[in-house]
Design an enzyme around this catalytic site. Structure first.
Site, PDB file in Angstrom:
ATOM      1  N   TYR A 161      -9.001 -55.574  -4.412  1.00  0.00           N
ATOM      2  CA  TYR A 161      -8.625 -54.185  -4.641  1.00  0.00           C
ATOM      3  C   TYR A 161      -8.000 -53.960  -6.015  1.00  0.00           C
ATOM      4  O   TYR A 161      -7.708 -52.826  -6.383  1.00  0.00           O
ATOM      5  CB  TYR A 161      -7.672 -53.721  -3.533  1.00  0.00           C
ATOM      6  CG  TYR A 161      -8.362 -53.597  -2.204  1.00  0.00           C
ATOM      7  CD1 TYR A 161      -8.785 -52.360  -1.725  1.00  0.00           C
ATOM      8  CD2 TYR A 161      -8.630 -54.721  -1.436  1.00  0.00           C
ATOM      9  CE1 TYR A 161      -9.436 -52.251  -0.519  1.00  0.00           C
ATOM     10  CE2 TYR A 161      -9.290 -54.624  -0.232  1.00  0.00           C
ATOM     11  CZ  TYR A 161      -9.687 -53.390   0.233  1.00  0.00           C
ATOM     12  OH  TYR A 161     -10.344 -53.290   1.430  1.00  0.00           O
ATOM     13  N   ASP A 331     -11.672 -64.962  10.378  1.00  0.00           N
ATOM     14  CA  ASP A 331     -12.734 -64.658  11.337  1.00  0.00           C
ATOM     15  C   ASP A 331     -12.308 -64.999  12.759  1.00  0.00           C
ATOM     16  O   ASP A 331     -12.651 -64.275  13.711  1.00  0.00           O
ATOM     17  CB  ASP A 331     -14.030 -65.378  10.962  1.00  0.00           C
ATOM     18  CG  ASP A 331     -13.824 -66.831  10.580  1.00  0.00           C
ATOM     19  OD1 ASP A 331     -12.718 -67.198  10.194  1.00  0.00           O
ATOM     20  OD2 ASP A 331     -14.790 -67.609  10.662  1.00  0.00           O
ATOM     21  N   ASP A 355      -7.367 -54.829   5.595  1.00  0.00           N
ATOM     22  CA  ASP A 355      -8.210 -53.647   5.746  1.00  0.00           C
ATOM     23  C   ASP A 355      -9.065 -53.770   7.001  1.00  0.00           C
ATOM     24  O   ASP A 355      -9.135 -52.871   7.840  1.00  0.00           O
ATOM     25  CB  ASP A 355      -9.099 -53.506   4.498  1.00  0.00           C
ATOM     26  CG  ASP A 355      -9.609 -52.082   4.313  1.00  0.00           C
ATOM     27  OD1 ASP A 355      -9.406 -51.244   5.210  1.00  0.00           O
ATOM     28  OD2 ASP A 355     -10.211 -51.814   3.259  1.00  0.00           O
TER      29      ASP A 355
END
Length: 466
Positions: A161, A331, A355
């Site tokens: 970001y 994950d 996010d």
């Protein structure tokens, strides 16, 4: 550039100040800047502001009151001042420290990539705090949504970001690729001629302050654990470093009040078998111990000895009362927040992981329409709380959408100000409205026997249930 007339400060309000350690000093009539937001923003803000004012009145009977001041960003700002983000808006948030905003449109084309990202980076709001909990009656796609009660601390200024990237097939991308190949010996770019390139910065300082904020929050709120969620098995020098630096924060800044998951195994083994040797303990915590090299084995034994040195403060079961620090691969974490949500409490994670996680968790407890968020700097006391969803322009001015994201972000804001009684009133009202099945269209279509209300009417229902 916008003129001074973009902001009108209430004469009867006072500025929030902060002590050297970031602790806020909040007057009884604090000046709080707000950005109404684009698209559905005006509808949402009208309902939310009435809820906020009612909660303060309910909690304090007129002794406290918010002095609201509107500042501008996004489409409303561009239409009025030809400026997507006036300097005065940033200056006002900086001066008055705490504020709230609705959803903003991201400008298309050149210039600022995202107004939300710009505000976070300019004001160094390094924590994106996203609490996720279930409200009675809210429709959910999972069987046991009430098990979800987590707070995400998402690093807010680094990772991808940061926006350091170059488009494919440009001279800039070609220059970076040539440097990587010629100067750094990189061989892994599969299609260099057509690759876009992005750089992912992740610093010790950025990680340390984020994880320290998460641990401090967990200790103050009586939470049970902090999980460092990362992809360090693949990105060893960025996300792997995040994990290592995170553990170092717990060890160096909060040693007497924290315990790592592996330390609990080691201490637990000693408690079950007081005569266990360090090498036996190492075998017990590391299933592949026998296949390790002598150097690897010695490191595990040293880890055992280091954990056992905590025996005076953590042994004989005392570790069970400490804050647990653990880590999880991203994950796996995304799977386990579905299958074992009760194992997660406070989560500290880099920007991109946060996010994904925050939106995935929001889906389990009613969707992003009621997901609150705050962007915080615990060192300076600056904070902007915000809607976490988009602008939904097709519903603009229809008085239709769910205002829950901004309303619950306001609950976070009051909690941050130390106005817990007002925050509690908002939660009582929200819980009461949803439990009574008085809901906006997004929930109504998924609930049997519900009463459909407008955005403004949902705000009224929350106030009634305070």
């Amino acid at each position: 550039m916008a003129s001074e007339s973009t902001v009108t400060i209430p004469r009867d309000g006072e500025a929030i100040t902060a002590k050297a350690d970031g602790t806020l000093v909040v007057p009884d009539r604090p000046i709080l800047p707000f950005i109404e937001g684009d698209g559905t923003g005006p509808d949402i803000w009208r309902a939310s502001q009435r809820v906020f004012d009612a909660a303060v009145e309910k909690a304090y009977g007129g002794k406290k009151k918010i002095a609201w001041v509107e500042v501008y960003a996004g489409e409303k700002s561009f239409n009025r001042f030809k400026n997507w983000l006036p300097d005065e808006t940033i200056d006002t948030f900086r001066k008055y420290r705490v504020g709230i905003k609705g959803p903003l449109t991201t400008p298309v084309g050149g210039g600022i990539r995202s107004l939300n990202v710009a505000l976070r980076q300019i004001l160094d709001l390094y924590v994106c705090q996203r609490p996720v909990r279930y409200f009675d009656g809210v429709p959910s796609p999972v069987k046991r949504p009430e098990k979800v009660d987590m707070v995400i601390f998402r690093e807010n200024t680094e990772d991808i970001y940061a926006g350091i990237e170059w488009a494919a097939e440009t001279s800039e991308a070609a220059k970076v690729i040539a440097f990587l190949q010629d100067q750094m010996g990189v061989k892994k770019i599969r299609f260099p001629e057509t690759s876009g390139i992005g750089i992912k910065p992740m610093s010790r300082e950025g990680t340390t302050r984020l994880v320290a904020a998460a641990i401090d929050y967990a200790l103050r709120q009586g939470r049970k654990s902090v999980t460092l969620v990362h992809k360090g098995n693949i990105q060893k020098f960025t996300e792997g470093a995040f994990r290592d630096w995170g553990y170092a924060v717990a060890r160096e800044q909060f040693r007497d009040r924290t315990v790592t998951e592996r330390e609990t195994w080691i201490l637990g083994n000693r408690e079950q078998k007081p005569a266990i040797t360090s090498e036996e303990n190492a075998r017990a915590i590391e299933p592949g111990f026998e296949m390790m090299t002598p150097d690897q084995r010695s490191k595990i034994v040293a880890e055992v000895d280091q954990a056992l040195a905590l025996w005076p403060s953590h042994g004989e079961g005392r570790w069970k009362k400490k804050l647990l620090i653990r880590d999880a691969i991203a994950d796996i974490a995304l799977q386990q927040v579905l299958t074992r949500p009760e194992d997660f409490d406070v989560i500290a994670t880099p920007n991109l992981n946060g996010d994904y996680l925050s939106d995935a968790l929001a889906a389990q407890v009613g969707g992003i329409g009621i997901a609150p968020g705050g962007n915080l700097n615990y060192h300076t006391g600056h904070a902007i709380f915000e809607a976490t969803h988009g602008t939904a322009p097709k519903y603009a001015n229809l008085d239709k959408v769910n205002p829950g994201s901004v309303i619950l972000s306001g609950e976070m804001m009051f909690r941050f100000l130390g106005w817990d009684e007002a925050a509690d009133a908002i939660l009582r009202g929200f819980d009461g409205a949803t439990a009574a099945k008085t809901v906006t269209y997004d929930f109504h279509r998924l609930m049997e026997g519900a009463t459909l209300v407008k955005c403004s009417e949902f705000g009224d229902a929350i106030i009634r249930h305070m």
